[in-house]
Motif scaffolding. Sequence first.
Motif, PDB file in Angstrom:
ATOM      1  N   VAL A 252     -42.749  13.905  10.552  1.00 58.24           N
ATOM      2  CA  VAL A 252     -41.671  12.761  11.205  1.00 58.24           C
ATOM      3  C   VAL A 252     -40.523  13.064  10.900  1.00 58.24           C
ATOM      4  O   VAL A 252     -39.503  12.879  11.585  1.00 58.24           O
ATOM      5  CB  VAL A 252     -42.400  11.222  10.947  1.00 58.24           C
ATOM      6  N   ILE A 253     -40.128  13.260   9.495  1.00 57.76           N
ATOM      7  CA  ILE A 253     -38.897  13.402   8.909  1.00 57.76           C
ATOM      8  C   ILE A 253     -38.184  14.812   9.363  1.00 57.76           C
ATOM      9  O   ILE A 253     -37.048  14.676   9.577  1.00 57.76           O
ATOM     10  CB  ILE A 253     -38.962  13.283   7.401  1.00 57.76           C
ATOM     11  N   ALA A 254     -38.990  15.888   9.586  1.00 60.73           N
ATOM     12  CA  ALA A 254     -38.297  17.038   9.742  1.00 60.73           C
ATOM     13  C   ALA A 254     -37.264  17.021  10.767  1.00 60.73           C
ATOM     14  O   ALA A 254     -36.299  17.616  10.754  1.00 60.73           O
ATOM     15  CB  ALA A 254     -39.486  18.339   9.918  1.00 60.73           C
ATOM     16  N   PRO A 255     -37.819  16.696  12.039  1.00 55.95           N
ATOM     17  CA  PRO A 255     -36.804  16.577  13.310  1.00 55.95           C
ATOM     18  C   PRO A 255     -35.641  15.775  13.241  1.00 55.95           C
ATOM     19  O   PRO A 255     -34.572  16.021  13.643  1.00 55.95           O
ATOM     20  CB  PRO A 255     -37.407  16.318  14.529  1.00 55.95           C
ATOM     21  N   LEU A 256     -35.761  14.466  12.193  1.00 57.45           N
ATOM     22  CA  LEU A 256     -34.840  13.619  11.898  1.00 57.45           C
ATOM     23  C   LEU A 256     -33.706  14.452  11.134  1.00 57.45           C
ATOM     24  O   LEU A 256     -32.370  14.163  11.390  1.00 57.45           O
ATOM     25  CB  LEU A 256     -35.245  12.483  11.235  1.00 57.45           C
ATOM     26  N   ARG A 257     -34.418  15.069  10.004  1.00 59.93           N
ATOM     27  CA  ARG A 257     -33.137  15.513   9.094  1.00 59.93           C
ATOM     28  C   ARG A 257     -32.426  16.576   9.887  1.00 59.93           C
ATOM     29  O   ARG A 257     -31.433  16.669   9.638  1.00 59.93           O
ATOM     30  CB  ARG A 257     -34.037  16.252   7.997  1.00 59.93           C
ATOM     31  N   ALA A 258     -33.187  17.522  10.609  1.00 55.87           N
ATOM     32  CA  ALA A 258     -32.599  18.622  11.391  1.00 55.87           C
ATOM     33  C   ALA A 258     -31.486  18.019  12.384  1.00 55.87           C
ATOM     34  O   ALA A 258     -30.325  18.657  12.232  1.00 55.87           O
ATOM     35  CB  ALA A 258     -33.577  19.431  12.079  1.00 55.87           C
ATOM     36  N   TYR A 259     -31.498  17.034  13.013  1.00 48.31           N
ATOM     37  CA  TYR A 259     -30.715  16.374  13.927  1.00 48.31           C
ATOM     38  C   TYR A 259     -29.694  15.857  13.126  1.00 48.31           C
ATOM     39  O   TYR A 259     -28.383  16.263  13.503  1.00 48.31           O
ATOM     40  CB  TYR A 259     -31.373  15.366  14.686  1.00 48.31           C
ATOM     41  N   ASN A 260     -29.997  15.122  11.939  1.00 43.73           N
ATOM     42  CA  ASN A 260     -28.821  14.428  11.060  1.00 43.73           C
ATOM     43  C   ASN A 260     -27.851  15.543  10.745  1.00 43.73           C
ATOM     44  O   ASN A 260     -26.761  15.449  10.568  1.00 43.73           O
ATOM     45  CB  ASN A 260     -29.444  13.467  10.293  1.00 43.73           C
TER      46      ASN A 260
ATOM     47  N   LEU B 263     -29.215   7.801  -2.435  1.00 44.69           N
ATOM     48  CA  LEU B 263     -28.059   7.808  -1.645  1.00 44.69           C
ATOM     49  C   LEU B 263     -27.943   8.882  -0.707  1.00 44.69           C
ATOM     50  O   LEU B 263     -28.449   9.853  -1.105  1.00 44.69           O
ATOM     51  CB  LEU B 263     -26.913   7.929  -2.746  1.00 44.69           C
ATOM     52  N   VAL B 264     -27.760   8.574   0.597  1.00 44.27           N
ATOM     53  CA  VAL B 264     -27.857   9.552   1.733  1.00 44.27           C
ATOM     54  C   VAL B 264     -26.642   9.379   2.390  1.00 44.27           C
ATOM     55  O   VAL B 264     -26.323   8.222   3.116  1.00 44.27           O
ATOM     56  CB  VAL B 264     -29.059   9.298   2.410  1.00 44.27           C
ATOM     57  N   TYR B 265     -25.820  10.576   2.635  1.00 45.20           N
ATOM     58  CA  TYR B 265     -24.615  10.303   3.349  1.00 45.20           C
ATOM     59  C   TYR B 265     -23.698   8.953   2.559  1.00 45.20           C
ATOM     60  O   TYR B 265     -22.925   8.470   3.268  1.00 45.20           O
ATOM     61  CB  TYR B 265     -24.680  10.089   4.963  1.00 45.20           C
ATOM     62  N   ASP B 266     -23.658   8.903   1.280  1.00 43.73           N
ATOM     63  CA  ASP B 266     -23.149   7.990   0.729  1.00 43.73           C
ATOM     64  C   ASP B 266     -23.418   6.451   1.012  1.00 43.73           C
ATOM     65  O   ASP B 266     -22.636   5.517   0.686  1.00 43.73           O
ATOM     66  CB  ASP B 266     -21.480   8.029   0.568  1.00 43.73           C
ATOM     67  N   TRP B 267     -24.674   6.289   1.668  1.00 45.25           N
ATOM     68  CA  TRP B 267     -25.188   5.038   1.993  1.00 45.25           C
ATOM     69  C   TRP B 267     -26.284   4.582   0.982  1.00 45.25           C
ATOM     70  O   TRP B 267     -27.238   5.704   0.628  1.00 45.25           O
ATOM     71  CB  TRP B 267     -25.648   4.945   3.302  1.00 45.25           C
ATOM     72  N   LEU B 268     -26.378   3.582   0.557  1.00 48.89           N
ATOM     73  CA  LEU B 268     -27.455   3.267  -0.544  1.00 48.89           C
ATOM     74  C   LEU B 268     -28.651   2.874   0.393  1.00 48.89           C
ATOM     75  O   LEU B 268     -28.553   1.784   1.145  1.00 48.89           O
ATOM     76  CB  LEU B 268     -27.112   2.138  -1.682  1.00 48.89           C
TER      77      LEU B 268
ATOM     78  N   ARG C 123     -26.513  15.014   1.000  1.00 49.62           N
ATOM     79  CA  ARG C 123     -26.454  14.857  -0.391  1.00 49.62           C
ATOM     80  C   ARG C 123     -27.253  13.874  -0.765  1.00 49.62           C
ATOM     81  O   ARG C 123     -26.679  12.873  -1.428  1.00 49.62           O
ATOM     82  CB  ARG C 123     -24.878  14.722  -0.555  1.00 49.62           C
ATOM     83  N   ILE C 124     -28.554  14.297  -0.763  1.00 55.50           N
ATOM     84  CA  ILE C 124     -29.419  13.086  -1.236  1.00 55.50           C
ATOM     85  C   ILE C 124     -29.621  13.035  -2.511  1.00 55.50           C
ATOM     86  O   ILE C 124     -29.942  14.210  -3.118  1.00 55.50           O
ATOM     87  CB  ILE C 124     -30.942  13.177  -0.308  1.00 55.50           C
ATOM     88  N   ARG C 125     -29.655  11.993  -3.256  1.00 56.99           N
ATOM     89  CA  ARG C 125     -29.713  11.955  -4.528  1.00 56.99           C
ATOM     90  C   ARG C 125     -30.215  10.551  -5.002  1.00 56.99           C
ATOM     91  O   ARG C 125     -30.034   9.458  -4.410  1.00 56.99           O
ATOM     92  CB  ARG C 125     -28.285  11.952  -5.355  1.00 56.99           C
ATOM     93  N   PRO C 126     -31.253  10.593  -5.976  1.00 58.05           N
ATOM     94  CA  PRO C 126     -31.932   9.287  -6.532  1.00 58.05           C
ATOM     95  C   PRO C 126     -31.050   8.517  -7.137  1.00 58.05           C
ATOM     96  O   PRO C 126     -30.222   8.727  -7.590  1.00 58.05           O
ATOM     97  CB  PRO C 126     -32.875   9.731  -7.428  1.00 58.05           C
TER      98      PRO C 126
END
Length: 82
Positions: free
Chosen positions: A19-27, A58-63, A35-38
């Motif tokens: 499920v995640i792979a095509p979403l990540r590729a598109y994004n 944090l993903v794209y500087d969104w929490l 810049r995903i970080r815990p």
Amino acid sequence: MALRLTIPESPSETDRDAVIAPLRAYNIRQAGDPRIRPVAILLTDEGGDHVGGLWGKLVYDWLFVELLAVPEEYRGGTTAPP
């Protein structure tokens, strides 16, 4: 190609990745490296023990908050226990 819906009885990490792979590729194509970080923000009592807090990333500087735990005695809008 015809698609069909399936509902696994016990979804696996492989299912999640599908499920995640095509979403990540598109994004990544649209917005670049996320810049995903815990992130952890811990609630610490007077004895120094961690008693709750926030866990996310944090993903794209969104929490994105995944977990939030506040001890029951601190809930309800006060900053000190009763």
